[in-house]
Design an enzyme around this catalytic site. Structure first.
Site, PDB file in Angstrom:
ATOM      1  CG  HIS A 209      -2.074   0.903   1.178  1.00  0.00           C
ATOM      2  ND1 HIS A 209      -2.297   1.880   2.129  1.00  0.00           N
ATOM      3  CD2 HIS A 209      -3.089   1.029   0.281  1.00  0.00           C
ATOM      4  CE1 HIS A 209      -3.389   2.546   1.842  1.00  0.00           C
ATOM      5  NE2 HIS A 209      -3.901   2.054   0.726  1.00  0.00           N
ATOM      6  CE  LYS A 211      -1.172   4.952  -1.483  1.00  0.00           C
ATOM      7  NZ  LYS A 211      -1.784   4.413  -0.265  1.00  0.00           N
ATOM      8  CG  ASP A 216      19.504  11.746  -8.673  1.00  0.00           C
ATOM      9  OD1 ASP A 216      19.363  10.698  -9.311  1.00  0.00           O
ATOM     10  OD2 ASP A 216      19.597  12.865  -9.204  1.00  0.00           O
ATOM     11  CG  HIS A 385      -7.213   8.681  -0.098  1.00  0.00           C
ATOM     12  ND1 HIS A 385      -5.879   8.446  -0.371  1.00  0.00           N
ATOM     13  CD2 HIS A 385      -7.810   7.460  -0.100  1.00  0.00           C
ATOM     14  CE1 HIS A 385      -5.680   7.153  -0.541  1.00  0.00           C
ATOM     15  NE2 HIS A 385      -6.829   6.528  -0.376  1.00  0.00           N
ATOM     16  CE  LYS A 387      -4.367   6.550   3.047  1.00  0.00           C
ATOM     17  NZ  LYS A 387      -5.808   6.399   3.056  1.00  0.00           N
ATOM     18  CG  ASP A 392      -0.528  16.395  23.210  1.00  0.00           C
ATOM     19  OD1 ASP A 392      -1.738  16.653  23.119  1.00  0.00           O
ATOM     20  OD2 ASP A 392      -0.074  15.485  23.926  1.00  0.00           O
TER      21      ASP A 392
END
Length: 468
Positions: A209, A211, A216, A385, A387, A392
């Site tokens: 999952h 990405k 370089d 979408h 996450k 704090d």
């Protein structure tokens, strides 16, 4: 004669699975559920167990320990971020379980939504002089894929090595024509756990999952955004897709590259020599951060433990943006305990998701949240979408991992924990603005009076939560 033989074979297979469950099962309740399924659902119980029930940590397909030894040789130090003692425990936990220390000499750019993210990605790719590494859960044909093809062609002409890793299920729609064009151009490609007959029982439930882009070993990208035109055009039913991504420059990019190289070896069987990749140091503002890779081959539930630790460390507030909040018992207990202890816990998610069954399952937990004093905000303008977790004014978590069983225990994920107060306050301000635009649920008594048919549908969907 054939039927008795088949029955005997089935019984032998079932008993073998029972022994495996008793030896390798972690949670008694889960083990008992699988035992009941195997003996009460002929054939189907066995197939479901093979697909979804095996303890991958006890039967590793690939071990990361040896591969990470190189990283420890290449990296010669850690730093201590300016955070409270409770948050320091989270950094120590991640270091021990994910083998990733805090690095400080990093530059960081927060990227929101598709347009800004892809403009930054394309600019970085154009600067490549040695290598480009890309891995995506979803890689789809379209305008973005064509733009990448144009850049790849130019860079290969200048002897830049390009490797592309895509997930066998998430990128199932990627056309053979596009892959052929990549191959003819000279782009190296590999498919992570492809959907193939004879192997799908052992691999279907475990997806990559992540990405990640690395240029370089200097510039890295990770977050929630896939290669899909819906980040530019939106979705006919959900509207505009909103997401959060990070551009990283400096020491931590080496860790992103390690993740890619490890996954590349698992998918292709080809090793990439990391000794020629130089560890970079950022000269601008320094952002202390940790890269948190996790997967079903880890010794521990790395992502679940990292999230759980951060939730438990909250003293003032805990703000979460996530489309798929389907908590297991530990995460639910942590969220409820934080809220009942006086922490301001808020969940921001879309008013609807891209999968109806998941939407019902997500909502099945709303009543428990509200009873504990957790506020729920339903964003009306498109699909969130991201996450993200904010805690704090000290810690920001951004990456690929949802708060569901699949991300916490089954998928290969990559999350970034950033220990920077300024970034946290900036994202907190954006969070509160989005909350002000959203419908708020905070009255437990009123919500509990929703129609019984909805409760029934949500309860049925909740039974599927371990698989979602």
């Amino acid at each position: 004669m054939l039927i008795p033989i088949l029955i005997v074979v089935y019984i032998v297979i079932a008993l073998t699975m029972v022994v495996s469950l008793l030896l390798n099962g972690i949670r008694p309740s889960k083990t008992l559920a699988w035992l009941l399924a195997i003996f009460t659902i002929p054939v189907g119980g066995v197939l479901f167990y093979l697909l979804f029930g095996r303890n991958r940590r006890k039967n590793k397909m690939f071990s990361l320990k040896d591969n990470f030894a190189l990283r420890n040789e290449r990296f010669h130090g850690t730093c201590i971020p300016n955070i409270s003692q409770g948050k320091e425990k989270t950094t120590e936990l991640i270091h021990k379980t994910a083998k990733c220390p805090v690095t400080c000499e990093n530059g960081l750019t927060l990227l929101k939504d598709g347009k800004n993210t892809f403009e930054s990605i394309f600019e970085a790719l154009e600067s490549a002089s040695e290598h480009i590494h890309l891995q995506y859960y979803i890689f789809e044909d379209g305008l973005l894929a064509e733009k990448l093809l144009e850049i790849f062609e130019r860079k290969i002409a200048h002897n830049v090595t390009i490797r592309l890793l895509y997930d066998g299920i998430g990128s199932y729609s990627l056309s053979k024509k596009y892959l052929k064009r990549l191959k003819e151009m000279g782009v190296e490609t590999a498919q992570f756990l492809p959907f193939r007959f004879g192997r799908f029982l052992s691999s279907l439930n475990y997806r990559n999952h992540r990405k990640i882009i690395v240029v370089d070993n200097k510039i890295g990208f990770t977050g929630g955004i896939n290669i899909s035109d819906k980040y530019l055009k939106g979705d006919p039913s959900l509207g505009k897709w909103h997401d959060t991504h990070l551009k990283i420059e400096g020491e931590a990019v080496d860790f992103l590259n390690e993740i890619f190289v490890t996954d590349w070896y698992l998918a292709s069987g080809k090793k990439v020599d990391m000794s020629n990749f130089r560890v970079q140091k950022n000269t601008g503002k320094h952002f202390p951060l940790q890269i948190v890779p996790s997967g079903p081959d880890d010794d521990f539930d790395v992502m679940e433990q990292a999230y759980f630790s951060l939730i438990n460390s909250a003293e003032d507030y805990l703000y979460i943006i996530n489309p798929y909040i389907i908590p297991n018992h530990a995460i639910l207990q942590g969220l409820e305990t934080a809220a009942l202890s006086g922490v301001d816990v808020r969940l921001l998610m879309s008013s609807s998701t891209d999968i109806k069954l998941v939407d019902w399952c997500v909502r099945a937990y709303f009543e428990s949240y509200l009873k504990a004093g957790i506020k729920i905000y339903l964003y009306p303008d498109g699909f969130l979408h991201s996450k993200v977790m904010l805690c704090d004014d000290e810690v920001v978590s951004i990456g690929t991992a949802n708060l569901d069983n699949r991300s916490l225990q089954q998928n290969y994920e990559a999350q970034v924990f950033v220990y920077d107060g300024d970034l946290c306050q900036q994202m907190k301000s954006d969070f509160l603005k989005d909350c002000s635009k959203s419908a708020v649920l905070e009255d437990h008594e009123a919500y509990s009076k929703r129609p019984w048919v909805r409760k029934l549908v949500e309860g049925m969907a909740k039974l599927m939560s371990p698989l979602l």
